[in-house]
Scaffold this motif. Structure first.
Motif, mmCIF file in Angstrom:
data_model
loop_
_atom_site.group_PDB
_atom_site.id
_atom_site.type_symbol
_atom_site.label_atom_id
_atom_site.label_comp_id
_atom_site.label_asym_id
_atom_site.label_seq_id
_atom_site.Cartn_x
_atom_site.Cartn_y
_atom_site.Cartn_z
ATOM 1 N N MET A 130 -21.245 -1.899 -57.656
ATOM 2 C CA MET A 130 -21.953 -3.238 -57.858
ATOM 3 C C MET A 130 -23.267 -3.270 -57.642
ATOM 4 S SD MET A 130 -18.692 -5.943 -57.405
ATOM 5 C CE MET A 130 -18.963 -5.797 -55.743
ATOM 6 N N ASN A 131 -24.152 -3.263 -58.431
ATOM 7 C CA ASN A 131 -25.508 -3.175 -58.313
ATOM 8 C C ASN A 131 -26.031 -4.457 -58.821
ATOM 9 O OD1 ASN A 131 -25.390 -0.728 -57.135
ATOM 10 N ND2 ASN A 131 -26.029 0.400 -59.295
ATOM 11 N N SER A 132 -27.456 -4.750 -58.437
ATOM 12 C CA SER A 132 -28.094 -5.965 -58.964
ATOM 13 C C SER A 132 -27.116 -7.187 -58.929
ATOM 14 C CB SER A 132 -28.679 -5.734 -60.277
ATOM 15 O OG SER A 132 -29.431 -4.561 -60.327
ATOM 16 N N LEU A 133 -26.538 -7.539 -57.750
ATOM 17 C CA LEU A 133 -25.677 -8.453 -57.594
ATOM 18 C C LEU A 133 -26.373 -9.899 -57.787
ATOM 19 C CD1 LEU A 133 -23.294 -7.039 -54.914
ATOM 20 C CD2 LEU A 133 -22.601 -7.817 -57.046
ATOM 21 N N LYS A 134 -25.620 -10.858 -58.415
ATOM 22 C CA LYS A 134 -26.082 -12.148 -58.714
ATOM 23 C C LYS A 134 -25.076 -13.144 -57.889
ATOM 24 C CE LYS A 134 -27.673 -10.699 -63.438
ATOM 25 N NZ LYS A 134 -27.373 -10.961 -64.789
ATOM 26 N N PRO A 135 -25.555 -14.411 -57.730
ATOM 27 C CA PRO A 135 -24.657 -15.230 -57.302
ATOM 28 C C PRO A 135 -23.518 -15.482 -57.954
ATOM 29 C CG PRO A 135 -26.920 -16.172 -56.666
ATOM 30 C CD PRO A 135 -26.962 -14.715 -57.752
ATOM 31 N N GLU A 136 -23.651 -15.297 -59.203
ATOM 32 C CA GLU A 136 -22.321 -15.831 -60.020
ATOM 33 C C GLU A 136 -21.491 -14.524 -60.030
ATOM 34 O OE1 GLU A 136 -25.788 -15.896 -60.907
ATOM 35 O OE2 GLU A 136 -25.835 -15.251 -62.990
ATOM 36 N N ASP A 137 -21.571 -13.684 -59.482
ATOM 37 C CA ASP A 137 -20.582 -12.625 -59.077
ATOM 38 C C ASP A 137 -19.841 -12.851 -57.912
ATOM 39 O OD1 ASP A 137 -23.291 -10.056 -59.955
ATOM 40 O OD2 ASP A 137 -21.781 -10.706 -61.120
ATOM 41 N N THR A 138 -20.045 -13.965 -57.198
ATOM 42 C CA THR A 138 -19.383 -14.303 -56.163
ATOM 43 C C THR A 138 -17.755 -14.659 -56.533
ATOM 44 O OG1 THR A 138 -21.203 -15.178 -54.981
ATOM 45 C CG2 THR A 138 -19.000 -16.212 -54.191
#
Length: 121
Positions: free
Chosen positions: A82-90
């Motif tokens: 998982m790259n370029s993770l975003k808060p919505e990936d939580t």
């Protein structure tokens, strides 16, 4: 088959994590594998799936180009980079094994215990 997921943690937005799921008690190559996630207050959704031989993959639209699913038959392991993770990936991320690589929960017979991924902004 038993599935053991690991690799979750806390990461800042834009960072990377690699989840792993080790399968035991079955013939790994007999199973399509998938990664699902469930965020607080939301239903569980498919993130990525990979066919039994690894020749076919599917991704949820929001992770395309950022996440990569792979499998290593020698280690009975499926991974999710998982790259370029975003808060919505939580979410809590689950690995699953089934006989057909679809994005539907109902296609998967075996589930791991889940690993928490938290992305801070």
């Amino acid at each position: 088959v038993q599935l053991q997921a690991s690799g979750g943690g806390l990461v800042q937005a834009g960072g990377s994590l690699r989840l792993s799921c080790v399968a035991s008690g079955g013939t790994f190559s007999s199973y399509a594998m998938g990664w699902f996630r469930q965020a607080p207050g939301k239903e569980r959704e498919a993130v990525a799936t990979i066919s039994r031989r690894g020749g076919s993959t599917l991704y949820e639209d929001s992770v395309k180009g950022r996440f990569t699913i792979s499998r290593d038959s020698a280690k009975n392991t499926v991974s999710l980079q998982m790259n370029s993770l975003k808060p919505e990936d939580t979410a809590v991320y689950y690995c699953a094994a089934g006989y057909v690589a679809t994005m539907e929960e109902s296609s998967y017979n075996y589930w791991g215990q889940g690993t928490q991924v938290t992305v801070s902004s």
